[in-house]
Design a protein around this motif. Sequence first.
Motif, PDB file in Angstrom:
ATOM      1  N   UNK A 150       0.820  -1.204   0.000  1.00 46.00           N
ATOM      2  CA  UNK A 150       0.000   0.000   0.000  1.00 46.00           C
ATOM      3  C   UNK A 150       0.854   1.254   0.000  1.00 46.00           C
ATOM      4  N   UNK A 151       1.974   1.222  -0.705  1.00 52.28           N
ATOM      5  CA  UNK A 151       2.909   2.339  -0.753  1.00 52.28           C
ATOM      6  C   UNK A 151       3.000   2.877  -2.173  1.00 52.28           C
ATOM      7  N   UNK A 152       3.231   4.170  -2.350  1.00 49.60           N
ATOM      8  CA  UNK A 152       3.511   4.691  -3.692  1.00 49.60           C
ATOM      9  C   UNK A 152       4.808   4.082  -4.231  1.00 49.60           C
ATOM     10  N   UNK A 153       4.829   3.803  -5.513  1.00 48.77           N
ATOM     11  CA  UNK A 153       6.019   3.190  -6.103  1.00 48.77           C
ATOM     12  C   UNK A 153       7.254   4.057  -5.913  1.00 48.77           C
ATOM     13  N   UNK A 154       7.091   5.358  -5.971  1.00 48.68           N
ATOM     14  CA  UNK A 154       8.256   6.231  -5.840  1.00 48.68           C
ATOM     15  C   UNK A 154       8.858   6.139  -4.439  1.00 48.68           C
ATOM     16  N   UNK A 155       8.038   5.927  -3.426  1.00 47.45           N
ATOM     17  CA  UNK A 155       8.550   5.767  -2.061  1.00 47.45           C
ATOM     18  C   UNK A 155       9.359   4.482  -1.963  1.00 47.45           C
ATOM     19  N   UNK A 156       8.860   3.430  -2.599  1.00 45.21           N
ATOM     20  CA  UNK A 156       9.604   2.169  -2.610  1.00 45.21           C
ATOM     21  C   UNK A 156      10.926   2.355  -3.342  1.00 45.21           C
ATOM     22  N   UNK A 157      10.900   3.090  -4.434  1.00 43.80           N
ATOM     23  CA  UNK A 157      12.145   3.326  -5.198  1.00 43.80           C
ATOM     24  C   UNK A 157      13.148   4.132  -4.381  1.00 43.80           C
ATOM     25  N   UNK A 158      12.658   5.020  -3.531  1.00 42.30           N
ATOM     26  CA  UNK A 158      13.570   5.769  -2.659  1.00 42.30           C
ATOM     27  C   UNK A 158      14.295   4.818  -1.706  1.00 42.30           C
ATOM     28  N   UNK A 159      13.578   3.822  -1.182  1.00 40.45           N
ATOM     29  CA  UNK A 159      14.212   2.824  -0.319  1.00 40.45           C
ATOM     30  C   UNK A 159      15.225   2.004  -1.118  1.00 40.45           C
ATOM     31  N   UNK A 160      14.883   1.670  -2.350  1.00 39.32           N
ATOM     32  CA  UNK A 160      15.811   0.923  -3.208  1.00 39.32           C
ATOM     33  C   UNK A 160      17.095   1.708  -3.411  1.00 39.32           C
ATOM     34  N   UNK A 162      18.343   3.883  -1.491  1.00 37.00           N
ATOM     35  CA  UNK A 162      19.068   3.944  -0.219  1.00 37.00           C
ATOM     36  C   UNK A 162      19.967   2.722  -0.030  1.00 37.00           C
ATOM     37  N   UNK A 163      19.561   1.598  -0.596  1.00 34.32           N
ATOM     38  CA  UNK A 163      20.320   0.358  -0.412  1.00 34.32           C
ATOM     39  C   UNK A 163      21.064  -0.066  -1.677  1.00 34.32           C
ATOM     40  N   UNK A 177      21.948  -4.241  -5.307  1.00 36.64           N
ATOM     41  CA  UNK A 177      21.085  -3.877  -4.174  1.00 36.64           C
ATOM     42  C   UNK A 177      21.049  -5.059  -3.212  1.00 36.64           C
ATOM     43  N   UNK A 178      21.271  -4.809  -1.926  1.00 38.30           N
ATOM     44  CA  UNK A 178      21.235  -5.864  -0.927  1.00 38.30           C
ATOM     45  C   UNK A 178      19.778  -6.143  -0.561  1.00 38.30           C
ATOM     46  N   UNK A 179      19.303  -7.344  -0.854  1.00 42.57           N
ATOM     47  CA  UNK A 179      17.883  -7.675  -0.711  1.00 42.57           C
ATOM     48  C   UNK A 179      17.449  -7.718   0.749  1.00 42.57           C
ATOM     49  N   UNK A 180      18.242  -8.351   1.621  1.00 40.79           N
ATOM     50  CA  UNK A 180      17.859  -8.447   3.025  1.00 40.79           C
ATOM     51  C   UNK A 180      17.782  -7.068   3.668  1.00 40.79           C
ATOM     52  N   UNK A 181      18.777  -6.235   3.435  1.00 42.12           N
ATOM     53  CA  UNK A 181      18.768  -4.889   4.013  1.00 42.12           C
ATOM     54  C   UNK A 181      17.570  -4.086   3.499  1.00 42.12           C
TER      55      UNK A 181
END
Length: 202
Positions: A150-160, A162-163, A177-181
């Motif tokens: 239930x998150x905007x895709x852009x917010x998820x991409x920001x987390x991506x 970050x890692x 990209x580290x999947x666990x982190x």
Amino acid sequence: MHLAKHLAPAVLVTLVLTLLLGVLYPLAVTGLAQLLFHDQAKGSLLRSGGKVVGSRLIGQPFSGRGYFHSRPSAAGAGYDPMASGGTNLGPTSRKLVVEQVGAAAAAARAERPGTPVPVDLVTSSGSGLDPHLTPAAVEFQVPRVARERGMPEEVVRQLVRRHSEGRQWGVLGEPRVNVLALNLDLDATRPLPRGVLAEVLR
């Protein structure tokens, strides 16, 4: 008498070298590692809720739709650090091409019809323990993860982002990209109803 003359120095040299190289040197290296590279020396462990949930250096499976899925593993029963290795199946093997890679590719295409499937989403690494995915393989999964969380895709991409890690020293390896982190950060940002890392720890 002649033998004893040569034996004593030999024994002494052996004892001194054993002490220096077998005891003092390992202790010095271990101490420096703990002092200068404490996190790496401890195994680059990642924690959630005060508990160790894995290592930044070793992949682990994620099956929940609200998580980024890891690269497939052929190590033992999967992601087994005691049985590191890739598949022994050759490129003409029906089991590899049809049953493993083909089935994984079909499932990925069903998730995002018409979108090319990144190769690391359907093939295992040589070690079977690779904790990273390419940026393309992570981006492929963003719509599903965002929808399930239930998150905007852009917010998820920001987390991506970050890692995301670049090439080592700017020249070695590939961006990754580290999947666990990343999944830990997802749970911290927008937990699923079943709780932190439910799909891993079940």
